[in-house]
Scaffold this active site. Structure first.
Site, PDB file in Angstrom:
ATOM      1  N   GLN A  13       0.819  -1.207   0.000  1.00 58.13           N
ATOM      2  CA  GLN A  13       0.000   0.000   0.000  1.00 58.13           C
ATOM      3  C   GLN A  13       0.855   1.260   0.000  1.00 58.13           C
ATOM      4  O   GLN A  13       1.935   1.305   0.593  1.00 58.13           O
ATOM      5  CB  GLN A  13      -0.937  -0.013   1.208  1.00 58.13           C
ATOM      6  CG  GLN A  13      -1.917  -1.163   1.142  1.00 58.13           C
ATOM      7  CD  GLN A  13      -3.032  -1.088   2.167  1.00 58.13           C
ATOM      8  OE1 GLN A  13      -3.790  -2.003   2.311  1.00 58.13           O
ATOM      9  NE2 GLN A  13      -3.144   0.001   2.882  1.00 58.13           N
ATOM     10  N   SER A  94       4.410  -6.488   2.474  1.00 58.74           N
ATOM     11  CA  SER A  94       3.120  -6.460   3.156  1.00 58.74           C
ATOM     12  C   SER A  94       2.038  -7.059   2.255  1.00 58.74           C
ATOM     13  O   SER A  94       2.097  -8.243   1.926  1.00 58.74           O
ATOM     14  CB  SER A  94       2.794  -5.022   3.573  1.00 58.74           C
ATOM     15  OG  SER A  94       1.633  -4.982   4.379  1.00 58.74           O
ATOM     16  N   LEU A  95       1.064  -6.254   1.830  1.00 56.83           N
ATOM     17  CA  LEU A  95       0.039  -6.741   0.909  1.00 56.83           C
ATOM     18  C   LEU A  95       0.648  -7.434  -0.304  1.00 56.83           C
ATOM     19  O   LEU A  95       0.105  -8.417  -0.824  1.00 56.83           O
ATOM     20  CB  LEU A  95      -0.829  -5.572   0.439  1.00 56.83           C
ATOM     21  CG  LEU A  95      -1.714  -5.840  -0.780  1.00 56.83           C
ATOM     22  CD1 LEU A  95      -2.833  -6.790  -0.412  1.00 56.83           C
ATOM     23  CD2 LEU A  95      -2.233  -4.546  -1.361  1.00 56.83           C
ATOM     24  N   ARG A 119      -9.359  -8.814   4.078  1.00 61.46           N
ATOM     25  CA  ARG A 119      -8.208  -8.420   4.899  1.00 61.46           C
ATOM     26  C   ARG A 119      -8.231  -6.912   5.120  1.00 61.46           C
ATOM     27  O   ARG A 119      -8.032  -6.421   6.234  1.00 61.46           O
ATOM     28  CB  ARG A 119      -6.916  -8.846   4.202  1.00 61.46           C
ATOM     29  CG  ARG A 119      -5.615  -8.485   4.918  1.00 61.46           C
ATOM     30  CD  ARG A 119      -4.436  -8.971   4.073  1.00 61.46           C
ATOM     31  NE  ARG A 119      -3.134  -8.774   4.696  1.00 61.46           N
ATOM     32  CZ  ARG A 119      -2.340  -7.725   4.475  1.00 61.46           C
ATOM     33  NH1 ARG A 119      -2.745  -6.757   3.676  1.00 61.46           N
ATOM     34  NH2 ARG A 119      -1.156  -7.647   5.064  1.00 61.46           N
ATOM     35  N   HIS A 205       0.541  -3.635  10.851  1.00 59.82           N
ATOM     36  CA  HIS A 205       1.672  -4.386  11.413  1.00 59.82           C
ATOM     37  C   HIS A 205       1.988  -4.040  12.865  1.00 59.82           C
ATOM     38  O   HIS A 205       3.110  -4.212  13.327  1.00 59.82           O
ATOM     39  CB  HIS A 205       2.922  -4.236  10.525  1.00 59.82           C
ATOM     40  CG  HIS A 205       2.667  -4.620   9.100  1.00 59.82           C
ATOM     41  ND1 HIS A 205       2.357  -5.907   8.721  1.00 59.82           N
ATOM     42  CD2 HIS A 205       2.634  -3.874   7.969  1.00 59.82           C
ATOM     43  CE1 HIS A 205       2.150  -5.936   7.412  1.00 59.82           C
ATOM     44  NE2 HIS A 205       2.302  -4.723   6.940  1.00 59.82           N
ATOM     45  N   GLN A 254       1.784 -11.837   9.781  1.00 59.56           N
ATOM     46  CA  GLN A 254       2.266 -10.650   9.078  1.00 59.56           C
ATOM     47  C   GLN A 254       1.423  -9.421   9.397  1.00 59.56           C
ATOM     48  O   GLN A 254       1.930  -8.299   9.447  1.00 59.56           O
ATOM     49  CB  GLN A 254       2.259 -10.917   7.565  1.00 59.56           C
ATOM     50  CG  GLN A 254       2.917  -9.833   6.733  1.00 59.56           C
ATOM     51  CD  GLN A 254       2.100  -9.513   5.494  1.00 59.56           C
ATOM     52  OE1 GLN A 254       0.951  -9.121   5.572  1.00 59.56           O
ATOM     53  NE2 GLN A 254       2.714  -9.696   4.342  1.00 59.56           N
TER      54      GLN A 254
END
Length: 317
Positions: A13, A94-95, A119, A205, A254
């Site tokens: 993101q 991440s994503l 998510r 996170h 994660q």
């Protein structure tokens, strides 16, 4: 054909922008097909949103996540359609780890689109809009950032922590808004060159995301993962996982654990990677990778000319 020294990395993101991939879609019909596939799953026209929507809407995490997943998968499909080589390794920030798993054959695209939408919703509702924040701290050692976050958390009584170890000298912090502001002040006092707020709508996170992780675990309970056809380096521990049964737990962890991006890139170079292709909008990861290891050659394939030139260059090397 797989090339042993090439890795593909997929952005997370912050890389989204209105109008992205317009030129690539005009050159590669498979990009439009991929967005159409995602739109069927989501129940709205994702391509129209990307081309004609408002940036604020793109920045809402439950929108951003399917947008970036679809963008990355579409570009990877265009890469293969143009004759590009299969990489030896993949990783996503991440994503972007979901994009990597789809492109590696571990997760079906249509399933992933719905999953990342969920998510995003889980992560957004874990902390109401406006109550959380993230910021990139530039030019300060990791230990000093951790100390500033600890002091700010103790002073405010709210969560703030280092959550993305992106490269030496660039670490992202996240938490409740007031605590993040306090940590920024302490980081600047400790010598940080800059502190940049990030265009995200939740404190990713951090421990604040643990409820979202629990909901994601429930959503993945009925999803079947496959063994990756291309090894994927995971964010949580900067290592590969070949057992498909172990992948869901890594994705859950994660959500509320720091992204070890520096470790991921170091793991790839240790495995013999010398060239890295960023597969998605923007050039954020290319910049980070150069800071981690200056010997790496970086390529971006968002624009059609760049994609074709990269296919040619990597094939001839």
């Amino acid at each position: 054909m797989t090339q042993k020294d090439i890795a593909f990395v997929f952005p997370g993101q912050g890389s989204q922008k209105v109008g992205m991939l317009a030129a690539a879609a005009a050159a590669y019909p498979i990009i439009g097909d991929t967005f159409a596939e995602a739109s069927t799953v989501l129940g709205y026209d994702l391509w129209d949103l990307v081309q004609n929507g408002e940036q604020e809407q793109l920045n809402l995490t439950e929108t951003t996540q399917p947008v970036l997943l679809t963008s990355s998968v579409a570009l990877y499909r265009a890469w293969l359609a143009a004759g590009g080589a299969v990489p030896a390794l993949m990783a996503g920030h991440s994503l972007g780890e979901f994009s990597a798993l789809v492109c590696a054959g571990a997760l079906e695209f249509s399933v992933a689109v719905k999953l990342v939408q969920q998510r995003g919703s889980f992560m957004q509702t874990a902390v109401p809009v406006g109550e959380g924040a993230m910021a990139a701290i530039i030019g300060l050692e990791d230990d000093a950032i951790n100390a500033a976050c600890a002091a700010a958390a103790a002073e405010s009584g709210e969560v703030v922590a280092a959550v993305n170890f992106n490269s030496p000298g660039q670490v992202v912090i996240a938490g409740k808004s007031a605590a993040v502001e306090a940590a920024i002040t302490l980081c600047k006092a400790a010598g940080a060159k800059r502190a940049l707020p990030l265009p995200v709508s939740a404190p990713f996170h951090t421990e604040l995301m643990r409820p979202a992780g629990e909901k994601l675990a429930e959503a993945m309970a009925a999803i079947e993962f496959s063994a990756p056809q291309v090894p994927v380096v995971h964010n949580v521990h900067a290592a590969m996982e070949s057992d498909p049964a172990a992948i869901p737990e890594l994705l859950v962890r994660q959500i509320y654990s720091p992204v070890q991006w520096t470790g991921c890139v170091q793991a790839m170079t240790a495995a013999g990677i010398t060239r890295v292709v960023e597969c998605g909008p923007g050039k954020v990861l290319s910049g980070l990778n150069r800071r981690i290891d200056k010997s790496l050659s970086s390529f971006n394939i968002e624009e059609p000319e760049a994609l074709q030139n990269t296919v040619t260059e990597l094939a001839s090397a």
